[in-house]
Structures are given as structure tokens and as C-alpha cells.
Motif scaffolding. Structure first.
Motif, short mmCIF file in Angstrom:
data_model
loop_
_atom_site.label_atom_id
_atom_site.label_comp_id
_atom_site.label_asym_id
_atom_site.label_seq_id
_atom_site.Cartn_x
_atom_site.Cartn_y
_atom_site.Cartn_z
N LYS A 30 0.83 -1.20 0.00
CA LYS A 30 0.00 0.00 0.00
C LYS A 30 0.86 1.25 0.00
O LYS A 30 0.55 2.24 -0.69
CB LYS A 30 -0.96 -0.02 1.19
CG LYS A 30 -2.11 -1.00 1.01
CD LYS A 30 -3.16 -0.85 2.10
CE LYS A 30 -4.36 -1.73 1.79
NZ LYS A 30 -5.43 -1.61 2.80
N SER A 35 -5.39 -3.39 -6.27
CA SER A 35 -4.81 -2.34 -7.11
C SER A 35 -4.57 -2.88 -8.52
O SER A 35 -4.15 -4.03 -8.70
CB SER A 35 -3.47 -1.87 -6.52
OG SER A 35 -2.77 -1.07 -7.44
N LYS A 81 1.31 3.58 -3.86
CA LYS A 81 0.73 4.93 -3.93
C LYS A 81 1.65 5.91 -4.65
O LYS A 81 1.18 6.92 -5.20
CB LYS A 81 0.37 5.43 -2.53
CG LYS A 81 1.51 5.87 -1.64
CD LYS A 81 0.98 6.35 -0.28
CE LYS A 81 2.01 7.04 0.57
NZ LYS A 81 3.16 6.21 0.92
N ASP A 82 2.95 5.63 -4.69
CA ASP A 82 3.90 6.50 -5.37
C ASP A 82 4.51 5.87 -6.61
O ASP A 82 5.46 6.42 -7.20
CB ASP A 82 5.03 6.89 -4.40
CG ASP A 82 4.53 7.73 -3.23
OD1 ASP A 82 3.67 8.59 -3.46
OD2 ASP A 82 5.00 7.48 -2.10
#
Length: 243
Positions: free
Chosen positions: A116, A149, A120-121
Motif C-alpha cells: 500500500k 490495485s 501509492k507513489d
């Protein structure tokens, strides 16, 4: 269809053109590699029109580790391969799962936290988690679903299944189902990860691949063996290349 560009493959470029196959790059983790990342990137861009996937780093890495320094190194190396994939215009990086939930029940929670935080980046490149020490498909199914995701998928390595639990490949394919994003195809006799051609081992390859085609496009099948030509002949003889 793809194949890994192992340096020992004879007539690699001729085989690729003959069968119109893509490439999974092993260049950045090859033992004999002495080039910098940029030198490897430049070489691949010169040799191929495109790279479909790259095998990511695995030595000493574990996103589920209890050791913060291992977690840090894993993050840094995955970041490095993300940058390599972006430079190559490659959409997939294959990485090993090293979490054994039987030995480390809390490893699942650390794995969720890692992915997670990382994803995200790091958007736009799919990291595919490959079974390596897994003795069941359940852990990666649970982890994949917890992350939820588009940038995280599962890579099924059928040879690793055979080494760990015998020829249960069809069960693993069905368990992973639509979560499958990539597959490593090779054979062995259940005693070692030999990366034999498709016709040499104890996996019922025909049954496995007939099942696999119901869940995963053949463009995401990768022959992870140096015995490419014999394996392609086997696929052709069994009618799989014409489907």
C-alpha cells in the motif's frame, strides 16, 4: 507469447522473429551482468523494438521481513526497477514472494503495509508477485485482494509449484483465476527448479496450458527456459500456437 532472454539461448533473435514473441528481460539480475542499469537499458533499446516485462530483483529482498533494513532495501530496489521499467516503456516487473505465512503469521500484515505504501507513489507499472516458496496459492490470493490495485498482479510459476507441492498446477491456475497477470512456463521433475523445456518433466503441461488459456492471454505467457525452440515446437505440435 514471450520468452526470457537468457544469454545461453542460441539464435535468440531468429527465434523471436520466427515466432513473433515478446521478451522478458533477465538482464538486470543476470549473474554475469557487468553493465550499469543505463548501459543495459541502452542495449535493450538497441536490440529490441520493445520489452514486455522485466524480472525484478530478488536477492536478499522480502517485503514481509521483520527487519526494517530489509524492508528499506526491498523498497529501494523495487523503486529502481520501477524507474528501469518506465525508461524502457515496459509495463510489468516480476518480483518474488518470500513470505511464508506458516512461519511468520504477521508477515501478511507487513506485506499489505509495504504494498500500500509502495504503490501509492509508483503508478503505471504492474508488479507481479511470483510464487517461489509458496506451498499453497492462498497467500497471494489473500494479499492481492487486500491490496486491490490495478498495479499489483500475480505471476504463476508452474515449475515452482511442481517443486514445492507436485503437479497441482491446474488447481493453482483456477485458484488465482482473474488475478493472474503473468505466467512463467517451464518443466522439471519435482526435485529442483531446473527450468527444462516444456516436454521434459512431470508437469502435465498440456492440461495445465489448456486450463491457463481460459484465464490468461497468451501474450502474457513467458517461456522461462533456455530450451525455447523445442518448447515452441511442442506448443505448435499440440495446437496451442494456432489458438
Amino acid at each position: 507469447m514471450q520468452f526470457t532472454n537468457f544469454p545461453e539461448i542460441e539464435n535468440l533473435h531468429k527465434l523471436r522473429k520466427r515466432y513473433q514473441c515478446g521478451i522478458e528481460s533477465f538482464d538486470f539480475v543476470a549473474r554475469e551482468n557487468t553493465l550499469t542499469d543505463q548501459e543495459n537499458i541502452d542495449k535493450l533499446k538497441k536490440e529490441y523494438e520493445s520489452i514486455d516485462s522485466i524480472h525484478g530483483p530478488y536477492k536478499g529482498l522480502d517485503y514481509s521481513s521483520k527487519d526494517p533494513q530489509v524492508i528499506k532495501k526491498t523498497y529501494e530496489d523495487y523503486h529502481r526497477f520501477y524507474a528501469i521499467a518506465k525508461d524502457l516503456g515496459c509495463k510489468k516487473v516480476i518480483v518474488h514472494n518470500m513470505c511464508d505465512p506458516d512461519e511468520d503469521p504477521l508477515g501478511f500484515n507487513r506485506s499489505v503495509d509495504f504494498w500500500k505504501d509502495f504503490l501509492k507513489d509508483h503508478l503505471g507499472v504492474e508488479f507481479c508477485l511470483e510464487n517461489i516458496i509458496d506451498r499453497s496459492p492462498d497467500f497471494l490470493v489473500k494479499l492481492h485482494d487486500a491490496i486491490d490495485s490495478d498495479d499489483l498482479g500475480i505471476c504463476l510459476d508452474i515449475g515452482h509449484v511442481n517443486v514445492e507441492v507436485g503437479d497441482q498446477v491446474v488447481h493453482w491456475i483456477r485458484s488465482y483465476g482473474s488475478r493472474l497477470a503473468h505466467a512463467h512456463l517451464h518443466n522439471n521433475y519435482g526435485e529442483g527448479d531446473d527450468h527444462n523445456g516444456l516436454g521434459h518433466g512431470t508437469i502435465d503441461i498440456l492440461k495445465a496450458l489448456m486450463t491457463l488459456k481460459d484465464y490468461l492471454s497468451m501474450k502474457d505467457w513467458n517461456l522461462e527456459t533456455s530450451d525455447v525452440e523445442a518448447s515452441m515446437i511442442w506448443l505448435e505440435a499440440n495446437g496451442l500456437l494456432s489458438e
